[in-house]
Design a protein around this motif. Structure first.
Motif, PDB file in Angstrom:
ATOM      1  N   ILE A 246       0.839  -1.161  -0.218  1.00  0.00           N
ATOM      2  CA  ILE A 246      -0.088  -0.058  -0.055  1.00  0.00           C
ATOM      3  C   ILE A 246       1.080   1.045   0.075  1.00  0.00           C
ATOM      4  CG2 ILE A 246      -1.726   1.438   1.437  1.00  0.00           C
ATOM      5  CD1 ILE A 246      -2.713  -1.551   2.389  1.00  0.00           C
ATOM      6  N   SER A 247       2.156   1.016   0.471  1.00  0.00           N
ATOM      7  CA  SER A 247       3.006   2.768   1.253  1.00  0.00           C
ATOM      8  C   SER A 247       3.251   2.201  -0.042  1.00  0.00           C
ATOM      9  CB  SER A 247       3.295   2.232   2.293  1.00  0.00           C
ATOM     10  OG  SER A 247       4.924   3.179   1.908  1.00  0.00           O
ATOM     11  N   VAL A 248       4.131   1.552  -0.749  1.00  0.00           N
ATOM     12  CA  VAL A 248       5.031   1.540  -2.412  1.00  0.00           C
ATOM     13  C   VAL A 248       3.464   2.025  -3.067  1.00  0.00           C
ATOM     14  CG1 VAL A 248       6.526   0.281  -4.574  1.00  0.00           C
ATOM     15  CG2 VAL A 248       6.449   0.157  -1.936  1.00  0.00           C
ATOM     16  N   ALA A 249       2.533   1.545  -3.535  1.00  0.00           N
ATOM     17  CA  ALA A 249       1.130   1.822  -4.481  1.00  0.00           C
ATOM     18  C   ALA A 249       0.716   3.549  -4.243  1.00  0.00           C
ATOM     19  CB  ALA A 249       0.189   0.862  -4.580  1.00  0.00           C
ATOM     20  N   SER A 250       0.772   4.199  -2.779  1.00  0.00           N
ATOM     21  CA  SER A 250       0.586   5.700  -2.559  1.00  0.00           C
ATOM     22  C   SER A 250       2.078   6.296  -2.938  1.00  0.00           C
ATOM     23  CB  SER A 250       0.692   5.632  -1.103  1.00  0.00           C
ATOM     24  OG  SER A 250      -0.432   5.115  -0.688  1.00  0.00           O
ATOM     25  N   MET A 251       2.903   6.532  -3.115  1.00  0.00           N
ATOM     26  CA  MET A 251       4.412   6.710  -3.419  1.00  0.00           C
ATOM     27  C   MET A 251       3.906   6.432  -5.564  1.00  0.00           C
ATOM     28  SD  MET A 251       6.300   8.038  -1.488  1.00  0.00           S
ATOM     29  CE  MET A 251       6.441   9.227  -2.237  1.00  0.00           C
ATOM     30  N   VAL A 252       3.461   6.030  -5.750  1.00  0.00           N
ATOM     31  CA  VAL A 252       3.702   5.657  -7.261  1.00  0.00           C
ATOM     32  C   VAL A 252       2.448   6.361  -7.810  1.00  0.00           C
ATOM     33  CG1 VAL A 252       2.945   4.294  -9.338  1.00  0.00           C
ATOM     34  CG2 VAL A 252       4.575   3.736  -7.355  1.00  0.00           C
ATOM     35  N   THR A 253       1.232   6.331  -6.707  1.00  0.00           N
ATOM     36  CA  THR A 253       0.288   7.819  -7.128  1.00  0.00           C
ATOM     37  C   THR A 253       0.750   9.280  -6.661  1.00  0.00           C
ATOM     38  OG1 THR A 253      -1.191   5.694  -6.170  1.00  0.00           O
ATOM     39  CG2 THR A 253      -2.489   8.228  -6.258  1.00  0.00           C
ATOM     40  N   ILE A 254       1.318   8.946  -5.961  1.00  0.00           N
ATOM     41  CA  ILE A 254       1.922  11.118  -5.737  1.00  0.00           C
ATOM     42  C   ILE A 254       2.688  11.303  -6.947  1.00  0.00           C
ATOM     43  CG2 ILE A 254       3.100  11.828  -4.336  1.00  0.00           C
ATOM     44  CD1 ILE A 254       2.434   9.941  -1.844  1.00  0.00           C
ATOM     45  N   VAL A 255       3.772   9.826  -7.820  1.00  0.00           N
ATOM     46  CA  VAL A 255       4.313  10.503  -8.532  1.00  0.00           C
ATOM     47  C   VAL A 255       3.814  10.322  -9.982  1.00  0.00           C
ATOM     48  CG1 VAL A 255       6.004   9.402 -10.801  1.00  0.00           C
ATOM     49  CG2 VAL A 255       6.251   9.442  -7.827  1.00  0.00           C
ATOM     50  N   GLY A 256       2.869   9.828 -10.049  1.00  0.00           N
ATOM     51  CA  GLY A 256       1.242  10.516 -11.070  1.00  0.00           C
ATOM     52  C   GLY A 256       0.445  12.083 -10.608  1.00  0.00           C
ATOM     53  N   ILE A 257       0.589  12.058 -10.135  1.00  0.00           N
ATOM     54  CA  ILE A 257      -0.307  13.504  -9.881  1.00  0.00           C
ATOM     55  C   ILE A 257       0.670  14.655  -9.676  1.00  0.00           C
ATOM     56  CG2 ILE A 257      -0.989  14.687  -7.487  1.00  0.00           C
ATOM     57  CD1 ILE A 257      -2.635  12.339  -6.260  1.00  0.00           C
ATOM     58  N   VAL A 258       2.158  14.013  -9.592  1.00  0.00           N
ATOM     59  CA  VAL A 258       3.126  15.646  -9.842  1.00  0.00           C
ATOM     60  C   VAL A 258       2.928  15.647 -11.605  1.00  0.00           C
ATOM     61  CG1 VAL A 258       5.174  15.753  -9.350  1.00  0.00           C
ATOM     62  CG2 VAL A 258       3.773  15.054  -7.109  1.00  0.00           C
ATOM     63  N   ILE A 259       3.495  15.035 -12.277  1.00  0.00           N
ATOM     64  CA  ILE A 259       3.695  15.070 -13.346  1.00  0.00           C
ATOM     65  C   ILE A 259       2.264  14.986 -13.643  1.00  0.00           C
ATOM     66  CG2 ILE A 259       3.946  13.169 -15.129  1.00  0.00           C
ATOM     67  CD1 ILE A 259       5.670  10.739 -13.942  1.00  0.00           C
ATOM     68  N   TYR A 260       1.113  14.707 -13.301  1.00  0.00           N
ATOM     69  CA  TYR A 260      -0.415  14.951 -14.633  1.00  0.00           C
ATOM     70  C   TYR A 260      -0.055  16.764 -14.124  1.00  0.00           C
ATOM     71  CZ  TYR A 260      -5.189  15.384 -14.903  1.00  0.00           C
ATOM     72  OH  TYR A 260      -6.233  16.771 -14.880  1.00  0.00           O
ATOM     73  N   ILE A 261      -0.350  16.801 -12.460  1.00  0.00           N
ATOM     74  CA  ILE A 261      -0.683  18.609 -12.202  1.00  0.00           C
ATOM     75  C   ILE A 261       0.279  19.623 -13.075  1.00  0.00           C
ATOM     76  CG2 ILE A 261       0.594  20.244 -10.796  1.00  0.00           C
ATOM     77  CD1 ILE A 261      -0.413  18.298  -8.375  1.00  0.00           C
ATOM     78  N   TYR A 262       1.857  18.882 -13.519  1.00  0.00           N
ATOM     79  CA  TYR A 262       2.729  19.659 -14.296  1.00  0.00           C
ATOM     80  C   TYR A 262       2.079  19.752 -15.910  1.00  0.00           C
ATOM     81  CZ  TYR A 262       6.560  20.835 -17.453  1.00  0.00           C
ATOM     82  OH  TYR A 262       7.502  21.693 -18.159  1.00  0.00           O
ATOM     83  N   PHE A 263       1.489  18.582 -16.022  1.00  0.00           N
ATOM     84  CA  PHE A 263       1.349  18.816 -17.697  1.00  0.00           C
ATOM     85  C   PHE A 263      -0.299  18.814 -18.155  1.00  0.00           C
ATOM     86  CE2 PHE A 263       4.283  15.154 -17.976  1.00  0.00           C
ATOM     87  CZ  PHE A 263       5.626  15.855 -19.440  1.00  0.00           C
ATOM     88  N   GLU A 264      -0.944  19.332 -16.972  1.00  0.00           N
ATOM     89  CA  GLU A 264      -2.659  19.445 -17.430  1.00  0.00           C
ATOM     90  C   GLU A 264      -2.858  20.444 -16.242  1.00  0.00           C
ATOM     91  OE1 GLU A 264      -4.628  17.648 -18.754  1.00  0.00           O
ATOM     92  OE2 GLU A 264      -2.806  16.747 -19.721  1.00  0.00           O
ATOM     93  N   CYS A 265      -1.814  21.424 -15.664  1.00  0.00           N
ATOM     94  CA  CYS A 265      -2.267  22.802 -14.905  1.00  0.00           C
ATOM     95  C   CYS A 265      -1.222  23.574 -14.696  1.00  0.00           C
ATOM     96  CB  CYS A 265      -3.054  22.348 -13.647  1.00  0.00           C
ATOM     97  SG  CYS A 265      -3.612  21.371 -12.953  1.00  0.00           S
ATOM     98  N   PRO A 266      -0.790  24.352 -16.365  1.00  0.00           N
ATOM     99  CA  PRO A 266      -0.073  24.996 -16.420  1.00  0.00           C
ATOM    100  C   PRO A 266      -0.183  26.457 -15.592  1.00  0.00           C
ATOM    101  CG  PRO A 266      -1.341  25.135 -17.459  1.00  0.00           C
ATOM    102  CD  PRO A 266      -2.016  24.114 -17.352  1.00  0.00           C
TER     103      PRO A 266
END
Length: 600
Positions: A246-266
């Protein structure tokens, strides 16, 4: 149970060990040609039976996949979150190079430690008549390996001090992350940012919840008490495999959120004030004070033996651990670089050590904050187990009279709890010749029964606190032998302690675990101190830098290199580890302390 060393070849070479021959006699007139052969056969058979029983009892454990999740969970943590701020203060390319460099170096160091541990166990098993189970536990921890390689003071004490300080720093850092993110995340998810301070739903309960979530300290105490403390009450990390997933999956989700915000929230991104050279090529002065953060991202030597020891016995090989360390370090490096680089290119020089403090409020960021807190909660028990075990070794063992007997360069470990259980893994004796002391002294391990047991027949003299016994090998079933009548040649040098009654606080089959009342007590006290210090800590970056440089470099690079020098001799890998750890530890600690003083 007393043990007899029947390795005649080693006895003749060293000239100081007990040899089975004409030097030993007792009331039963055991002779080398007849009865001694029977006794030795019984000893060997009993030892093999004990070893097989112990192995069977420990057949449960983690698979390689579960160990990978546990180990990755122990690596990925607060260092990953603080990496963005370190890149902003150090420079782009140099930070990426340092992250990759320390990842590779840490992986090589981890493999070296486990290889040396297995090598020492193999040497012990082949050069003495110690049982297989005893040999397997001789270097069952980092401090055991250090003692086997460098001795008690130079090895064991140094490793224990470094492991405790680093693990304690990790624990404080994890609580600081929870303090900075948990309350704001829950408040943002439960309440609209458009609500004013006087109306959060109309009723008193809702208002009370909002005010509670606004107080970081109270939220931190609540989360730590309700979620972290129960996990810390576990005795080992095997049940944490699913939590680690669960912990590792949470970190992967955090990575996805950070990358998504960079591309989709200019609109969130900050325009860079520098050119390509300033943002990426330039090496900034902050690189020296942030070396500890780069090291902190990967240091996991304080938990490496916990992970390796949690494996099922057939899986405890160097090859399997290399797979575990490679995948875990690769996963940690990937997650850390993705988070650090994308946060850096989102905010550039404005990036802070706790990255989510600079993101604007929104459900996506609040979700990432909450997932980060979940990761910290499930990561917390791993270094906590290390701290608790070290406290037991340093504080509880002397109280329970599990002492060390030193004579010259000798180191003798005596586990009083094993005397009555037939467990020989807790007793480790190293004897060397001492030309100045050609006299016979005796050693008796005091009886320590978890419950009252019948007294052995014809051995009543061994239960008194004033009697002594020579360290020899005698079958536990051979109770009609009076150990006080054993004669030993005068050139044998041993050590003595008085057989005073001991406090029975430890588990009978594990001298690193306390019985339930003591286990709960020491766990609660350590948890309380860590949580209190974390709430009073200044910021995450200072803790990461100082902990990584001051103790992380020692346990990750310097000590493994020294162990390799002592055990194997000079090699290039050990020299690289020693040089990198020594230079970075000295320089980084100096600048980290200066930065901490300025922030205070």
């Amino acid at each position: 149970m007393l043990e007899v060393n029947d390795d005649n070849d080693n006895d003749n070479d060293d000239g100081n060990n007990i040899s089975n021959g004409n030097n030993i006699s007792n009331d039963n007139n055991v002779t080398p040609d007849s009865d001694s052969t029977t006794v030795n056969a019984n000893v060997n058979a009993n030892a093999n039976a004990n070893a097989n029983n112990i192995i069977d009892n420990n057949n449960n454990g983690s698979s390689v996949t579960e160990a990978i999740f546990n180990f990755t969970n122990s690596i990925v943590g607060a260092g990953c979150i603080g990496l963005g701020g370190a890149i902003a203060l150090s420079g782009g390319i140099i930070s990426i190079v340092l992250v990759l460099f320390f990842a590779v170096l840490t992986k090589l160091s981890l493999d070296l430690i486990i290889r040396l541990s297995i090598q020492q166990n193999s040497t012990t098993s082949s050069s003495s008549t110690t049982t297989t189970a005893a040999a397997a536990t001789k270097t069952a921890s980092y401090e055991d390996l250090a003692e086997a390689g460098m001795g008690y003071w130079k090895g064991r004490v140094l490793v224990m001090a470094c492991k405790f300080s680093y693990s304690f720093g990790c624990l404080v850092a994890y609580i600081v992350v929870i303090k900075d993110n948990c309350g704001p995340a829950l408040r943002g998810l439960l309440f609209s940012k458009d609500d004013d301070d006087d109306n959060h739903g109309g009723d008193g309960v809702t208002e009370w919840i909002y005010q509670f979530l606004s107080m970081k300290s109270l939220v931190t105490w609540f989360v730590s008490l309700v979620f972290i403390l129960p996990l810390c009450l576990l005795r080992d990390m095997t049940p944490l495999a699913f939590a680690s997933f669960i912990s590792v999956a949470s970190m992967v989700t955090i990575v996805g959120i950070v990358i998504y915000i960079y591309f989709e929230c200019p609109d969130v991104r900050t325009e860079s004030t520098g050119k390509f050279y300033e943002n990426w090529i330039e090496i900034r002065p902050g690189v020296l004070s942030n070396l500890g953060t780069f090291i902190f991202t990967f240091v996991s030597q304080h938990t490496v033996h916990l992970v390796f020891g949690s494996l099922k016995p057939p899986l405890k090989t160097v090859k399997n651990f290399k797979i575990i360390s490679s995948i875990s370090i690769l996963a940690a490096a990937t997650v850390s670089l993705l988070v650090g680089v994308f946060v850096y290119i989102t905010f550039w020089q404005d990036t802070k050590s706790d990255i989510f403090e600079i993101y604007p409020q929104g459900w996506m960021i609040d979700t990432a904050k909450l997932l980060l807190c979940i990761t910290m909660v499930f990561t917390f028990p791993l270094p906590f187990f290390t701290c608790r075990e070290l406290l037991i070794l340093v504080v509880i063992h002397p109280i329970c009279e599990i002492g060390r007997i030193s004579s010259g360069n000798d180191d003798v470990n005596v586990n009083a709890n094993d005397a009555d259980t037939g467990n020989t893994t807790g007793m480790e004796i190293v004897e060397e010749d001492d030309n100045e002391n050609n006299c016979l002294t005796n050693l008796q391990r005091p009886l320590l029964l978890p419950e009252e047991a019948p007294e052995p027949e014809n051995a009543t003299d061994t239960t008194t606190s004033t009697s002594t016994a020579t360290v020899t090998s005698i079958n536990a079933d051979n109770t009609d032998t009076d150990i006080n009548d054993i004669d030993v040649d005068d050139n044998i040098h041993t050590s003595t302690i008085s057989a005073t009654p001991t406090k029975n606080w430890l588990l009978p089959d594990d001298d690193r675990q306390l019985r339930l009342p003591g286990h709960v007590g020491i766990t609660f006290q350590l948890w309380l101190v860590v949580t209190a210090l974390a709430i009073a800590a200044p910021n995450l970056g200072d803790i990461l830098d100082l902990t990584g440089c001051a103790s992380g470099t020692l346990i990750a690079f310097v000590i493994p290199a020294l162990l390799s020098f002592y055990i194997e001799g000079y090699n290039h890998l050990a020299m690289v580890l020693f040089a990198v750890g020594g230079v970075i530890g000295t320089v980084g600690t100096f600048y980290s302390i200066n930065q901490l003083v300025r922030d205070l």
